[in-house]
Enzyme design. Structure first.
Site, PDB file in Angstrom:
ATOM      1  N   THR A 195       0.922  -0.890   0.834  1.00  0.00           N
ATOM      2  CA  THR A 195      -0.478   0.405  -0.228  1.00  0.00           C
ATOM      3  C   THR A 195       0.480   1.613   0.142  1.00  0.00           C
ATOM      4  OG1 THR A 195      -1.289   1.576   1.043  1.00  0.00           O
ATOM      5  CG2 THR A 195      -0.362  -0.381   3.085  1.00  0.00           C
ATOM      6  N   ASP A 213       0.211   3.833   1.698  1.00  0.00           N
ATOM      7  CA  ASP A 213       0.023   4.225   2.416  1.00  0.00           C
ATOM      8  C   ASP A 213       0.426   4.341   3.554  1.00  0.00           C
ATOM      9  OD1 ASP A 213      -2.551   5.452   0.958  1.00  0.00           O
ATOM     10  OD2 ASP A 213      -4.640   4.001   1.775  1.00  0.00           O
ATOM     11  N   ARG A 273       2.520  33.307  -2.933  1.00  0.00           N
ATOM     12  CA  ARG A 273       0.877  32.400  -2.782  1.00  0.00           C
ATOM     13  C   ARG A 273       1.729  31.431  -1.673  1.00  0.00           C
ATOM     14  NH1 ARG A 273      -0.744  31.673  -9.052  1.00  0.00           N
ATOM     15  NH2 ARG A 273      -1.991  33.105  -9.280  1.00  0.00           N
ATOM     16  N   GLY A 286      -3.036   8.458   1.926  1.00  0.00           N
ATOM     17  CA  GLY A 286      -2.937   8.355   2.712  1.00  0.00           C
ATOM     18  C   GLY A 286      -4.193   7.622   3.836  1.00  0.00           C
ATOM     19  N   GLU A 335      -5.591  13.222   3.310  1.00  0.00           N
ATOM     20  CA  GLU A 335      -6.628  13.506   2.528  1.00  0.00           C
ATOM     21  C   GLU A 335      -7.965  13.668   3.687  1.00  0.00           C
ATOM     22  OE1 GLU A 335      -7.274  10.041  -0.504  1.00  0.00           O
ATOM     23  OE2 GLU A 335      -6.738   8.342   0.870  1.00  0.00           O
ATOM     24  N   ARG A 360      -0.007   7.131  -7.281  1.00  0.00           N
ATOM     25  CA  ARG A 360      -0.121   5.630  -7.547  1.00  0.00           C
ATOM     26  C   ARG A 360       0.069   4.812  -8.968  1.00  0.00           C
ATOM     27  NH1 ARG A 360      -5.934   4.197  -5.305  1.00  0.00           N
ATOM     28  NH2 ARG A 360      -5.977   2.560  -6.971  1.00  0.00           N
TER      29      ARG A 360
HETATM   30  O1  F6P Z   1      -5.171   2.567  -0.368  1.00  0.00           O
HETATM   31  C1  F6P Z   1      -4.902   3.904  -1.174  1.00  0.00           C
HETATM   32  C2  F6P Z   1      -5.760   4.786  -1.753  1.00  0.00           C
HETATM   33  O2  F6P Z   1      -4.897   5.286  -2.641  1.00  0.00           O
HETATM   34  C3  F6P Z   1      -6.310   5.578  -0.776  1.00  0.00           C
HETATM   35  O3  F6P Z   1      -4.918   6.854  -0.222  1.00  0.00           O
HETATM   36  C4  F6P Z   1      -6.703   6.209  -0.894  1.00  0.00           C
HETATM   37  O4  F6P Z   1      -8.168   7.009  -0.548  1.00  0.00           O
HETATM   38  C5  F6P Z   1      -7.672   4.905  -1.980  1.00  0.00           C
HETATM   39  O5  F6P Z   1      -7.077   3.891  -2.255  1.00  0.00           O
HETATM   40  C6  F6P Z   1      -8.372   5.864  -3.097  1.00  0.00           C
HETATM   41  O6  F6P Z   1      -8.536   4.745  -3.966  1.00  0.00           O
HETATM   42  P1  F6P Z   1      -9.564   4.603  -5.255  1.00  0.00           P
HETATM   43  O7  F6P Z   1      -8.167   4.143  -6.248  1.00  0.00           O
HETATM   44  O8  F6P Z   1     -10.482   3.487  -4.949  1.00  0.00           O
HETATM   45  O9  F6P Z   1      -9.929   5.923  -5.571  1.00  0.00           O
END
Ligand code: F6P
Length: 348
Positions: free
Chosen positions: A126, A128, A163, A171, A223, A281
């Site tokens: 992950t 995260d 700015r 996360g 987030e 990602r």
């Molecule tokens: O768990 C990994 C993650 O990228 C989180 O950081 C994020 O909130 C979520 O997955 C987003 O998920 P999806 O790909 O379903 O939008």
């Protein structure tokens, strides 16, 4: 000859293919067979299983995403889902399963092992970095690298325009990406779910910084940070109105925009927001993630070979060890105080 299935579940992340390659290579080296289970747990529910050989894993080490596909399917939330998983496992002649995933995918693996004795081993994935019992998950280093590069780029444009730049990073319920990219990128304010600074405190830090002659600032917000006010009021910006997945997660995203508005209203400083989203990602894994994923992949194959099921490959210090899937999924690994203190040393 044994037949070992591999699946990738949950959100994709850089390094998945490096694990698939390493596990496949080692399993085949041992004279065993590998089966590709497509699209996470859905593949075992719907019977999406096929052969996986050396040809398929050749050249995938640097490739982002997953050649197996992924899903957020939870067999425990699908009618007869668990029975279907067990039936496919048997019908396909599988002797073991390597599940590559985060808390959701591995939580299912832990349950299937405990309740049905499914011979499964896990690999911690992950961006995260919130999985318990391992120091780092693969994918995290790549996400931090991408976020840090974005912060570096935002610095130059922030400076040109005087700015405040708010950067929203992923996360979910933990602030690992925010803390690491914020430290690496020299952020002036970092906001994370575990140690929520108030909006008033964040604005005071920016004002203090501007009083000392700096007329631009970088704010990194995770987030999952709830807008927190001195009055004690808290607002979760994202989620409520959006659909959840089969693991019950809300869809995050949007706190950065709200925070930017608050900062501009309260301080008068011109403020912009950048939401990095799924960019974090995508694409090729960093060398560190490629190496970690490769070591995890080999360990998973070794655990299968040793018949050590219900275990997960993990990183402790610089050593690859194995831990129980139950331990790995029993709680989230949140950002501890000492990491937060490092980030705070540069606030304002
Ligand atoms: O768990 C990994 C993650 O990228 C989180 O950081 C994020 O909130 C979520 O997955 C987003 O998920 P999806 O790909 O379903 O939008």
């Amino acid at each position: 000859m044994a037949r070992v299935g591999i699946l990738t579940g949950g959100g994709d992340c850089p390094g998945l293919n490096a694990v698939i390659r390493a596990t496949t290579r080692r399993v085949i080296d041992r004279g065993w067979e590998v089966a590709a289970v497509r699209e996470g747990w859905r593949g075992l529910i719907e019977g999406l299983v096929g052969p996986l050989g050396l040809r398929e894993v050749s050249g995938i080490l640097p490739r982002g995403g997953t050649i197996l596909g992924t899903s957020r399917t939870n067999p425990y939330r699908v009618e007869d889902g668990v029975d279907k998983v067990l039936a496919t496992f048997k019908r396909e002649g599988l002797d073991a399963l390597v599940a590559i995933g985060g808390e959701d995918t591995l939580g299912v693996a832990a349950k299937l092992h405990a309740e049905h004795d499914l011979p499964v081993v896990g690999v911690p994935k992950t961006i995260d970095n919130d999985l318990n019992a391992t120091d780092y998950t693969f994918g995290f280093d790549t996400a931090v690298t991408i976020a840090t590069e974005a912060i570096d780029r935002l610095h130059t444009t922030a400076e040109s325009h005087n700015r405040v730049m708010v950067v929203e990073v992923m996360g979910r319920h933990t602030g690992w990406i925010a803390v690491h990219s914020g430290i690496a990128g020299g952020a002036d304010v970092i906001l994370i779910p575990e140690h929520p600074m108030t909006v008033e405190e964040a604005c005071a830090l920016l004002e203090k910084r501007h009083e000392t002659g700096k007329d631009f600032s970088i704010v990194v917000v995770s987030e999952g940070y709830e807008l927190t006010y001195a009055s004690g009021e808290k607002t979760m910006v994202a989620g409520e109105a959006r659909p959840t997945d089969q693991f019950g997660h809300v869809v995050f995203g949007g706190v950065g925009g709200e925070l930017a508005r608050e900062i501009e209203d309260r301080t008068g400083y011109e403020t912009r927001v950048t939401v990095l989203g799924h960019v974090q990602r995508g694409g090729t894994p960093t060398p560190r993630d490629r190496v970690l994923a490769t070591r995890y992949g080999l360990k998973a194959a070794d655990l299968v070979h040793a018949g050590s099921f219900g275990r997960m490959a993990a990183l402790h210090g610089d050593s690859i060890v194995d831990v129980s899937l139950v331990e790995a999924t029993k709680e989230l690994k949140t950002v501890p105080r000492d990491w937060w203190d490092v980030a705070q040393a540069f606030a304002g």
